[in-house]
Design an enzyme around this catalytic site. Structure first.
Site, short mmCIF file in Angstrom:
data_model
loop_
_atom_site.label_atom_id
_atom_site.label_comp_id
_atom_site.label_asym_id
_atom_site.label_seq_id
_atom_site.Cartn_x
_atom_site.Cartn_y
_atom_site.Cartn_z
N GLY A 224 -3.98 9.67 3.93
CA GLY A 224 -3.37 9.21 2.69
C GLY A 224 -3.73 7.75 2.46
CD GLN B 100 -2.19 2.08 2.52
OE1 GLN B 100 -2.19 3.20 2.04
NE2 GLN B 100 -2.32 1.86 3.82
CB CYS C 45 0.47 2.56 8.10
SG CYS C 45 0.17 1.92 6.45
CG LEU C 46 -5.53 4.23 6.84
CD1 LEU C 46 -6.39 4.66 5.67
CD2 LEU C 46 -6.26 4.45 8.16
CG HIS D 90 3.22 6.88 5.26
ND1 HIS D 90 3.52 6.35 6.50
CD2 HIS D 90 2.23 6.10 4.75
CE1 HIS D 90 2.74 5.28 6.71
NE2 HIS D 90 1.94 5.12 5.67
CD GLU D 91 -0.26 7.35 1.95
OE1 GLU D 91 -0.48 6.27 1.36
OE2 GLU D 91 -0.47 7.50 3.16
CG HIS E 7 1.89 2.55 1.33
ND1 HIS E 7 1.89 1.34 2.00
CD2 HIS E 7 1.42 3.46 2.22
CE1 HIS E 7 1.44 1.53 3.23
NE2 HIS E 7 1.17 2.81 3.40
NI NI Z 1 0.48 3.73 5.12
#
Ligand code: NI
Length: 188
Positions: free
Chosen positions: A45, A50, A98-99, A140-141, A144
């Site tokens: 995701g 991000q 998380c990236l 989760h996304e 963000h």
């Molecule tokens: Ni994330």
């Protein structure tokens, strides 16, 4: 084009993102770039904040989970202007990463079902319900674009344990094999 992913500590990750209209400039290209960026980083995701844009847009592709969960096959989607209508079901724990927060993973508890209303890439309005791992990725996304990170859910104790690691990430003192931008990195 692969875009740099902004790290923990970058202001845009703590901002509530704004809705977009169907004349948002170069949206198709942006979505393509986000998929390319997510695949390069082996993510499932990626949300627009991000990559430094405070807009309500995120993408998912759960296919890496297909081996353990056949349902994830083909779970590739674009969510524009999403709104979570309801979360329900049982609380369950899942080890999230998380990236934007490389090398940190923690068990996070969330409800198992989510009903979400959003627009697809053609701006059709869609109202759907998801559960299990799909719901988890969406939650989760979605966080963000609300300016929330999974680390925000940790106990004060856990946060204290992680503090040094998180500080290091803001300075770029972390090993990562995809393109990133760190707010406090010196030089370059
Ligand atoms: Ni994330």
């Amino acid at each position: 084009m692969i875009l740099p992913i902004v790290s923990y500590g970058t202001k845009v990750l703590k901002q509530k993102a704004q809705d977009i209209s169907n004349d948002y400039p170069n949206l198709e290209r942006l979505i393509e770039d986000m998929f390319e960026t997510m695949y390069e980083a082996n993510g499932v995701g990626l949300a627009a904040p991000q990559i430094g844009r405070s807009i309500r847009l995120f993408i998912v592709d759960g296919s890496p989970f297909t081996d353990e969960n056949p349902e994830m096959n083909g779970f590739r989607k674009v969510f524009i202007n999403p709104k979570i209508i309801e979360e329900s079901g049982e609380e369950w724990s899942f080890n999230e990463g998380c990236l934007s927060i490389p090398s940190v993973r923690e068990d996070i508890s969330r409800l198992s079902k989510v009903r979400i209303c959003y627009q697809d890439q053609d701006f059709n309005i869609i109202d759907e319900e998801y559960d299990g791992t799909k719901a988890r990725i969406i939650q989760h996304e979605y966080d963000h674009i609300e300016g929330v990170l999974f680390t925000d859910y940790l106990s004060t104790f856990k946060k204290r344990l992680l503090k040094r690691k998180l500080n290091d990430i803001t300075k770029g003192n972390v090993k990562v094999d995809y393109r990133m931008k760190f707010p406090l990195k010196k030089g370059r």
